[in-house]
Design an enzyme around this catalytic site. Structure first.
Site, PDB file in Angstrom:
ATOM      1  N   HIS A 101       1.684   4.384  -2.829  1.00  0.00           N
ATOM      2  CA  HIS A 101       1.616   5.834  -2.628  1.00  0.00           C
ATOM      3  C   HIS A 101       2.829   6.507  -3.275  1.00  0.00           C
ATOM      4  O   HIS A 101       2.707   7.550  -3.926  1.00  0.00           O
ATOM      5  CB  HIS A 101       1.591   6.165  -1.139  1.00  0.00           C
ATOM      6  CG  HIS A 101       0.225   6.142  -0.512  1.00  0.00           C
ATOM      7  ND1 HIS A 101      -0.859   6.780  -1.060  1.00  0.00           N
ATOM      8  CD2 HIS A 101      -0.220   5.572   0.645  1.00  0.00           C
ATOM      9  CE1 HIS A 101      -1.919   6.607  -0.283  1.00  0.00           C
ATOM     10  NE2 HIS A 101      -1.563   5.867   0.753  1.00  0.00           N
ATOM     11  N   HIS A 114       0.835  -1.203   0.000  1.00  0.00           N
ATOM     12  CA  HIS A 114       0.000   0.000   0.000  1.00  0.00           C
ATOM     13  C   HIS A 114       0.871   1.255   0.000  1.00  0.00           C
ATOM     14  O   HIS A 114       0.642   2.191  -0.786  1.00  0.00           O
ATOM     15  CB  HIS A 114      -0.895  -0.044   1.252  1.00  0.00           C
ATOM     16  CG  HIS A 114      -1.747   1.154   1.471  1.00  0.00           C
ATOM     17  ND1 HIS A 114      -3.122   1.119   1.390  1.00  0.00           N
ATOM     18  CD2 HIS A 114      -1.450   2.443   1.805  1.00  0.00           C
ATOM     19  CE1 HIS A 114      -3.620   2.321   1.650  1.00  0.00           C
ATOM     20  NE2 HIS A 114      -2.613   3.136   1.910  1.00  0.00           N
ATOM     21  N   GLU A 115       1.885   1.286   0.865  1.00  0.00           N
ATOM     22  CA  GLU A 115       2.724   2.481   0.978  1.00  0.00           C
ATOM     23  C   GLU A 115       3.646   2.642  -0.242  1.00  0.00           C
ATOM     24  O   GLU A 115       3.892   3.762  -0.688  1.00  0.00           O
ATOM     25  CB  GLU A 115       3.552   2.418   2.261  1.00  0.00           C
ATOM     26  CG  GLU A 115       2.722   2.361   3.538  1.00  0.00           C
ATOM     27  CD  GLU A 115       1.720   3.512   3.657  1.00  0.00           C
ATOM     28  OE1 GLU A 115       2.006   4.608   3.164  1.00  0.00           O
ATOM     29  OE2 GLU A 115       0.644   3.293   4.251  1.00  0.00           O
ATOM     30  N   GLU A 156      -6.615   6.281  -0.916  1.00  0.00           N
ATOM     31  CA  GLU A 156      -6.425   5.165   0.009  1.00  0.00           C
ATOM     32  C   GLU A 156      -7.041   3.885  -0.552  1.00  0.00           C
ATOM     33  O   GLU A 156      -6.470   2.797  -0.405  1.00  0.00           O
ATOM     34  CB  GLU A 156      -7.043   5.497   1.369  1.00  0.00           C
ATOM     35  CG  GLU A 156      -6.336   6.603   2.124  1.00  0.00           C
ATOM     36  CD  GLU A 156      -4.875   6.282   2.399  1.00  0.00           C
ATOM     37  OE1 GLU A 156      -4.583   5.122   2.771  1.00  0.00           O
ATOM     38  OE2 GLU A 156      -4.035   7.173   2.226  1.00  0.00           O
TER      39      GLU A 156
END
Length: 364
Positions: A142, A138-139, A189
């Site tokens: 980003h 997930h990060e 998100e």
């Protein structure tokens, strides 16, 4: 492209996505904003340079001094997970990862030109290996989508907008900008939850990790199916009053509520889009320059339209009825908020015997 050398190959057999574009996992509302902003050629580069000269140096020095950087000798399992994520998503420059002491479970991607990933000790203790793998994916997403760059850009624009607060209706304009900004944050998100699934390739682990953010480490007391039922109950909750309360609770948030995230991730994992990506049919980076802003805006509009169509929320249902031209909206609002107080037949008039009054005439 990260070469499949020792230490960079995933710890178990997972599919890899050479040349994958971030458009593959970005939510349509997130993707439309990013494609439009990327068309502002040069502005993001300037912003990166300005950020790199001051804030990124400060971030790097702060974490070097006060946190633990993952490496082969420190938090090696987390270091391997970042390398795995970069290998699977075909990211050449692996972001450094820091672990910081904090009782609140959290993870973040900070920085624009050279992003860093930060996870808290509480999160490391809370999640198992597969759950943490999804979070790190997930990060990394980003960083790849450039969310830090464009979030910073929009924050600057928001700050500039505050200077017009003295103008009549200026506050309304600022509120609209901030509301739109937070809506985009929430969709970004959702995008990165999808990327976390592409990295971990274990939907149960992705959902468990999110569920633990809501309920803590007592996994033996929780059940993903029951949590999904809870999310569905939230979606269809009550009447219009509940719909208004839910909207007011959501607007200040920069992240979607956890139950909603789990529900949306589960739905995406069962979609044709996810199946196509796993089969190797996905957008490529070399095609990013050809992405049409108009097409992406249409896709975002279609996504919102589909959400309105599928939702069980009573307030959104009313909005859908208004959009489709449903009648007696006032009656629905009255019945929802004060109840149906109909006291029986107030009398009818036979139109064949008595014509309607002329416009402007007093009622009989």
């Amino acid at each position: 492209m990260t070469q499949p050398t020792e230490g960079s190959v995933p710890s178990r057999n997972r599919k890899r996505f050479p040349g994958i574009s971030t458009r593959a996992w970005e939510h349509p509302a997130d993707r439309s904003a990013l494609v439009a902003l990327r068309k502002l050629s040069g502005f993001d580069d300037i912003l990166k340079k300005l950020g790199g000269m001051v804030s990124e140096r400060a971030v790097r020095l702060m974490f070097l001094a006060s946190a633990v950087r993952a490496s082969e000798r420190q938090f090696s399992h987390l270091h391997d997970m970042v390398r795995d994520a970069a290998y699977i998503l075909d990211l050449e420059k692996v972001p450094p990862l820091y672990v910081t002491q904090d009782p609140v479970p959290n993870a973040m991607c900070i920085g624009m030109d050279s992003p860093v990933i930060v996870v808290t000790t509480s999160l490391v203790e809370l999640l198992d290996e597969e759950e943490m793998r999804a979070v790190i994916g997930h990060e990394v997403a980003h960083a790849m989508s450039g969310h830090a760059v464009y979030r910073t850009m929009l924050i600057i624009l928001t700050n500039l907008a505050t200077r017009i607060a003295w103008i009549p209706l200026g506050n309304i304009a600022i509120l609209a900008i901030i509301t739109a900004l937070k809506e985009w944050f929430r969709k970004s998100e959702i995008s990165c939850d999808r990327a976390g699934l592409l990295v971990g390739q274990d939907v149960q682990a992705s959902m468990r990790g999110l569920m633990k953010l809501a309920g803590g480490h007592h996994l033996h007391e929780m059940n993903t199916d029951a949590f999904l039922e809870q999310a569905d109950e939230y979606d269809r909750a009550g009447d219009l009053r509940d719909g208004v309360i839910k909207l007011l609770q959501l607007l200040p948030q920069t992240h979607p509520f956890v139950a909603v995230r789990v529900q949306k991730l589960k739905k995406w994992s069962e979609s044709e889009e996810y199946s196509s990506i796993m089969a190797g049919a996905y957008p490529r980076r070399e095609q990013d320059g050809d992405a049409s802003v108009t097409d992406q805006m249409k896709a975002a509009a279609d996504s919102y339209a589909q959400s309105f169509k599928d939702t069980k929320d009573p307030l959104m249902g009313l909005v859908r009825d208004v959009a489709s031209g449903a009648g007696d909206i006032g009656g629905k609002l009255r019945d929802a908020f004060v109840g149906n107080r109909s006291g029986g037949n107030r009398g009818t008039r036979d139109s064949a015997e008595e014509p309607p009054a002329e416009p402007g005439a007093a009622p009989a």
